[in-house]
Scaffold this active site. Sequence first.
Site, short mmCIF file in Angstrom:
data_model
loop_
_atom_site.label_atom_id
_atom_site.label_comp_id
_atom_site.label_asym_id
_atom_site.label_seq_id
_atom_site.Cartn_x
_atom_site.Cartn_y
_atom_site.Cartn_z
N HIS A 81 35.65 -25.46 120.29
CA HIS A 81 35.18 -25.15 121.65
C HIS A 81 35.84 -23.88 122.18
O HIS A 81 35.19 -23.05 122.82
CB HIS A 81 35.44 -26.31 122.60
CG HIS A 81 34.83 -27.60 122.14
ND1 HIS A 81 35.18 -28.82 122.68
CD2 HIS A 81 33.88 -27.85 121.20
CE1 HIS A 81 34.48 -29.77 122.08
NE2 HIS A 81 33.69 -29.21 121.17
N HIS A 238 25.37 -29.05 122.53
CA HIS A 238 26.78 -29.11 122.14
C HIS A 238 26.95 -28.79 120.66
O HIS A 238 27.93 -28.13 120.26
CB HIS A 238 27.39 -30.48 122.43
CG HIS A 238 28.85 -30.52 122.08
ND1 HIS A 238 29.82 -29.98 122.90
CD2 HIS A 238 29.49 -30.96 120.97
CE1 HIS A 238 31.00 -30.10 122.31
NE2 HIS A 238 30.82 -30.70 121.14
N ASP A 242 29.36 -25.93 118.96
CA ASP A 242 30.23 -26.12 117.79
C ASP A 242 29.91 -25.09 116.71
O ASP A 242 30.82 -24.53 116.08
CB ASP A 242 30.04 -27.52 117.21
CG ASP A 242 30.75 -28.61 118.01
OD1 ASP A 242 31.57 -28.27 118.88
OD2 ASP A 242 30.47 -29.79 117.76
N HIS A 265 30.36 -29.36 111.44
CA HIS A 265 31.43 -28.48 111.00
C HIS A 265 31.44 -28.31 109.48
O HIS A 265 31.66 -27.20 108.97
CB HIS A 265 32.78 -29.04 111.45
CG HIS A 265 32.85 -29.32 112.92
ND1 HIS A 265 32.70 -28.34 113.88
CD2 HIS A 265 33.04 -30.48 113.60
CE1 HIS A 265 32.80 -28.89 115.08
NE2 HIS A 265 33.00 -30.18 114.93
#
Length: 306
Positions: A81, A238, A242, A265
């Site tokens: 973030h 969101h 990321d 990720h």
Amino acid sequence: MSLLNQKTIKEAVSFTGIGLHSGKQVKICIKPSDPDTGIVFKRVDLKENNLIYPNFTNVSNTALNTTISNNTGVSVSTIEHLMGALFGIGIDNVLVEIDNEEVPILDGSAKQFIEKILSVGLICSDKPIKIIKINKKIEFKNKDKFISIEPSKLSLDIDFQLKYQNKIIGDQRNKINVYEDDLTEIFNSRTFCLYEDIEAIKKNGLAKGGSLDNAVVVKGEDVLNTDGLRNSKEFVNHKILDCIGDLFTSGYRMIASIKCSQGGHYLTNNLLREVFANKDNFSIIEIQERTLPHTLINRTLLRSIA
């Protein structure tokens, strides 16, 4: 302020809060840094081997967060973030001093990072920025999940799709142009989870600091947070936040088109490893205003990219 030169923060700013996964109280101080130093994390609770560089090759864990480690095993987790905020504001060089192992989660988004950094302003150097230009299409797949990157003319486009059986989250998709669009909703969107997954997550030693103050929790057809959602696509937005933060572990901003389905990720990090494994896949461009046609200098794209 020159549009295409490297920037740092005008003065130091500090944040204090809890680590989402560690549950520990932590303080970070983001300090100005010289041109060409990049983003550097420093564990000030340690006296030796305490510098960690947020490079994709240093990513040591991608389970529900991005963790970076140095060659002695010293790590900082949940950097995504903050990295997304630095990318979005256009900051190239800062020292991030941190007194524990995890960046504070704050409200679960990049909102507070961005607001405080912007409140003190930026300093522009005389050194030009560098941009990564993607030359070839690269894909990375993991079962039914995939991410791809391919050449783009002058933009960074991210097309992201979520697929959940949960009715509230469902199939969400959003496509953004990082350098031209208003990304307020992206940076304000919070991390999220399903209520039924919380027990398993905590059994794995994660989310010790999680609460409705720093995450959206969905139970059945209800959002448990009393304030509801911040925007209609908060879940996929969101994930895009990321993705932006993880892309910044490449070291520079990027000109590319990215498509992702059900990623996170792990996929983004492996995509970067694939891209930089072959020098033919990319070019690094140093842009100076005096070498650009006026039509490019005046574009909103180049106002934002720096």
